[in-house]
Scaffold this motif. Sequence first.
Motif, PDB file in Angstrom:
ATOM      1  N   PRO A 159       0.823  -1.219   0.000  1.00  0.00           N
ATOM      2  CA  PRO A 159       0.000   0.000   0.000  1.00  0.00           C
ATOM      3  C   PRO A 159       0.848   1.256   0.000  1.00  0.00           C
ATOM      4  O   PRO A 159       0.375   2.320  -0.392  1.00  0.00           O
ATOM      5  CB  PRO A 159      -0.819  -0.136   1.294  1.00  0.00           C
ATOM      6  N   PHE A 160       2.081   1.147   0.466  1.00  0.00           N
ATOM      7  CA  PHE A 160       3.040   2.246   0.408  1.00  0.00           C
ATOM      8  C   PHE A 160       4.433   1.660   0.456  1.00  0.00           C
ATOM      9  O   PHE A 160       4.637   0.501   0.825  1.00  0.00           O
ATOM     10  CB  PHE A 160       2.828   3.236   1.576  1.00  0.00           C
ATOM     11  N   ARG A 161       5.403   2.481   0.046  1.00  0.00           N
ATOM     12  CA  ARG A 161       6.799   2.065   0.031  1.00  0.00           C
ATOM     13  C   ARG A 161       7.650   3.135   0.698  1.00  0.00           C
ATOM     14  O   ARG A 161       7.164   4.226   1.009  1.00  0.00           O
ATOM     15  CB  ARG A 161       7.297   1.846  -1.404  1.00  0.00           C
ATOM     16  N   VAL A 162       8.915   2.812   0.909  1.00  0.00           N
ATOM     17  CA  VAL A 162       9.849   3.798   1.450  1.00  0.00           C
ATOM     18  C   VAL A 162       9.951   4.959   0.461  1.00  0.00           C
ATOM     19  O   VAL A 162      10.167   4.763  -0.736  1.00  0.00           O
ATOM     20  CB  VAL A 162      11.238   3.163   1.684  1.00  0.00           C
ATOM     21  N   GLY A 163       9.790   6.176   0.963  1.00  0.00           N
ATOM     22  CA  GLY A 163       9.830   7.369   0.122  1.00  0.00           C
ATOM     23  C   GLY A 163       8.465   7.910  -0.240  1.00  0.00           C
ATOM     24  O   GLY A 163       8.364   9.044  -0.732  1.00  0.00           O
ATOM     25  N   ASP A 164       7.378   7.134  -0.002  1.00  0.00           N
ATOM     26  CA  ASP A 164       6.037   7.605  -0.304  1.00  0.00           C
ATOM     27  C   ASP A 164       5.571   8.610   0.751  1.00  0.00           C
ATOM     28  O   ASP A 164       5.923   8.510   1.928  1.00  0.00           O
ATOM     29  CB  ASP A 164       5.051   6.442  -0.359  1.00  0.00           C
ATOM     30  N   ARG A 165       4.765   9.548   0.311  1.00  0.00           N
ATOM     31  CA  ARG A 165       4.174  10.538   1.213  1.00  0.00           C
ATOM     32  C   ARG A 165       2.761  10.084   1.559  1.00  0.00           C
ATOM     33  O   ARG A 165       1.894   9.986   0.682  1.00  0.00           O
ATOM     34  CB  ARG A 165       4.145  11.917   0.541  1.00  0.00           C
ATOM     35  N   ILE A 166       2.520   9.780   2.847  1.00  0.00           N
ATOM     36  CA  ILE A 166       1.249   9.192   3.252  1.00  0.00           C
ATOM     37  C   ILE A 166       0.614  10.008   4.373  1.00  0.00           C
ATOM     38  O   ILE A 166       1.282  10.760   5.076  1.00  0.00           O
ATOM     39  CB  ILE A 166       1.421   7.726   3.709  1.00  0.00           C
ATOM     40  N   THR A 167      -0.698   9.824   4.511  1.00  0.00           N
ATOM     41  CA  THR A 167      -1.465  10.358   5.635  1.00  0.00           C
ATOM     42  C   THR A 167      -2.265   9.210   6.218  1.00  0.00           C
ATOM     43  O   THR A 167      -2.981   8.507   5.491  1.00  0.00           O
ATOM     44  CB  THR A 167      -2.409  11.480   5.185  1.00  0.00           C
TER      45      THR A 167
ATOM     46  N   THR B 245       6.617  11.352   5.201  1.00  0.00           N
ATOM     47  CA  THR B 245       7.264  10.476   4.223  1.00  0.00           C
ATOM     48  C   THR B 245       7.714   9.201   4.910  1.00  0.00           C
ATOM     49  O   THR B 245       8.328   9.244   5.976  1.00  0.00           O
ATOM     50  CB  THR B 245       8.472  11.187   3.596  1.00  0.00           C
ATOM     51  N   VAL B 246       7.399   8.069   4.298  1.00  0.00           N
ATOM     52  CA  VAL B 246       7.817   6.779   4.858  1.00  0.00           C
ATOM     53  C   VAL B 246       9.339   6.683   4.782  1.00  0.00           C
ATOM     54  O   VAL B 246       9.917   6.747   3.701  1.00  0.00           O
ATOM     55  CB  VAL B 246       7.165   5.614   4.098  1.00  0.00           C
ATOM     56  N   GLU B 247       9.961   6.539   5.929  1.00  0.00           N
ATOM     57  CA  GLU B 247      11.421   6.487   6.007  1.00  0.00           C
ATOM     58  C   GLU B 247      11.942   5.060   6.102  1.00  0.00           C
ATOM     59  O   GLU B 247      13.008   4.746   5.590  1.00  0.00           O
ATOM     60  CB  GLU B 247      11.906   7.297   7.204  1.00  0.00           C
ATOM     61  N   ASP B 248      11.183   4.185   6.758  1.00  0.00           N
ATOM     62  CA  ASP B 248      11.642   2.805   6.908  1.00  0.00           C
ATOM     63  C   ASP B 248      10.469   1.934   7.311  1.00  0.00           C
ATOM     64  O   ASP B 248       9.509   2.397   7.942  1.00  0.00           O
ATOM     65  CB  ASP B 248      12.761   2.711   7.954  1.00  0.00           C
ATOM     66  N   ILE B 249      10.533   0.643   6.947  1.00  0.00           N
ATOM     67  CA  ILE B 249       9.550  -0.358   7.343  1.00  0.00           C
ATOM     68  C   ILE B 249      10.324  -1.524   7.941  1.00  0.00           C
ATOM     69  O   ILE B 249      11.054  -2.213   7.234  1.00  0.00           O
ATOM     70  CB  ILE B 249       8.684  -0.823   6.158  1.00  0.00           C
ATOM     71  N   THR B 250      10.193  -1.733   9.252  1.00  0.00           N
ATOM     72  CA  THR B 250      10.908  -2.802   9.937  1.00  0.00           C
ATOM     73  C   THR B 250       9.966  -3.971  10.199  1.00  0.00           C
ATOM     74  O   THR B 250       8.793  -3.948   9.796  1.00  0.00           O
ATOM     75  CB  THR B 250      11.503  -2.293  11.252  1.00  0.00           C
ATOM     76  N   LEU B 251      10.475  -4.991  10.889  1.00  0.00           N
ATOM     77  CA  LEU B 251       9.640  -6.138  11.213  1.00  0.00           C
ATOM     78  C   LEU B 251       8.506  -5.767  12.157  1.00  0.00           C
ATOM     79  O   LEU B 251       7.449  -6.385  12.144  1.00  0.00           O
ATOM     80  CB  LEU B 251      10.483  -7.244  11.856  1.00  0.00           C
TER      81      LEU B 251
ATOM     82  N   ILE C 103      -3.782   7.343   3.185  1.00  0.00           N
ATOM     83  CA  ILE C 103      -3.813   8.134   1.953  1.00  0.00           C
ATOM     84  C   ILE C 103      -2.389   8.223   1.422  1.00  0.00           C
ATOM     85  O   ILE C 103      -1.503   8.755   2.094  1.00  0.00           O
ATOM     86  CB  ILE C 103      -4.381   9.546   2.204  1.00  0.00           C
ATOM     87  N   ASN C 104      -2.158   7.676   0.235  1.00  0.00           N
ATOM     88  CA  ASN C 104      -0.823   7.634  -0.365  1.00  0.00           C
ATOM     89  C   ASN C 104      -0.792   8.583  -1.561  1.00  0.00           C
ATOM     90  O   ASN C 104      -1.473   8.359  -2.566  1.00  0.00           O
ATOM     91  CB  ASN C 104      -0.473   6.219  -0.803  1.00  0.00           C
TER      92      ASN C 104
END
Length: 300
Positions: A120-128, A136-142, A168-169
């Motif tokens: 639904p989103f990736r690192v670097g995406d701007r989300i609400t 901005t998504v900076e990291d996705i960990t476990l 919201i992406n």
Amino acid sequence: MTSVFDHVPSDFRLLSVILTIIGITVLVNWTVIKVINRLESSKLTTGSIDKTALNFIKRLISVVIYGAGIGACLTHIPELKIVGHSLLTGAGILTLVSGLASQQVLGNIVSGFMILFFRPFRVGDRITISGNYSGTVEDITLRETIVRDFENNRIIIPNSQISSEVVINANHTDNKICKLIEVGVGYSSDLEQAMAIMQDEIGKHPLLIDQRTEAQIRDNVPLVVVRVTDLGDSSITLRAWAWADSPANGYVLQCDSYLNLKRRFDAVGIDIPFPQRTISFADGARVSVATTDSNEGSAS
């Protein structure tokens, strides 16, 4: 025939084996991560590797490697077998407590896999997220997703929570954004002139992009569409639709447009009213007004 190891104390041999296993575990993890980092630096610029998935996989591999190393160390410690037998007497309670304690952790890990799989989103995406957190998504960990907001704060959200919220992406499949620019003008103002000024000022902004189709261009649809959207108590609301190629440029386009419109409206005498209230008093009503003496500071 005896070997040299037969003369080494058993405790020292056990310590040597454990240290060897730990060293091999650290070396294997370092080697694997090094290879992945080289792959990332050589292939990521081509767009063939997803950075979000790569960071997630690196952490997962480290957990598996260190878990295997710790398990191998424990199998060489005979004393732990005795501890294990004593723990069996409370296996029911231990299982219940472990299940309750790990439920949220496992839920975050499973949710992390779902985020990685469905993207639904990736690192670097701007989300609400649910209208409360934006950035901005900076990291996705476990366990969690790290979002950097516009004040450079890091918002750490558990994966299980973010997977159940409305997201919201602004960058999902398309980076373009439409900004709504609304201005209220007075009822005595020339609406056609105000709408023409909005089309002119917004249309000549360098960050504006043309989203019209070929058919709309042939039909002379204006680059910036302006419509009357509300007849308010003290003003008529005019709304313009302005497109930009990214949320950041859209924000600059919106701010600049408000400034330019205020200057143009002031130059031609178009009023941007503010709410006013008229109070009427009945005939014969007595109204007292408190005044302040500037010299003595007393009210009369």
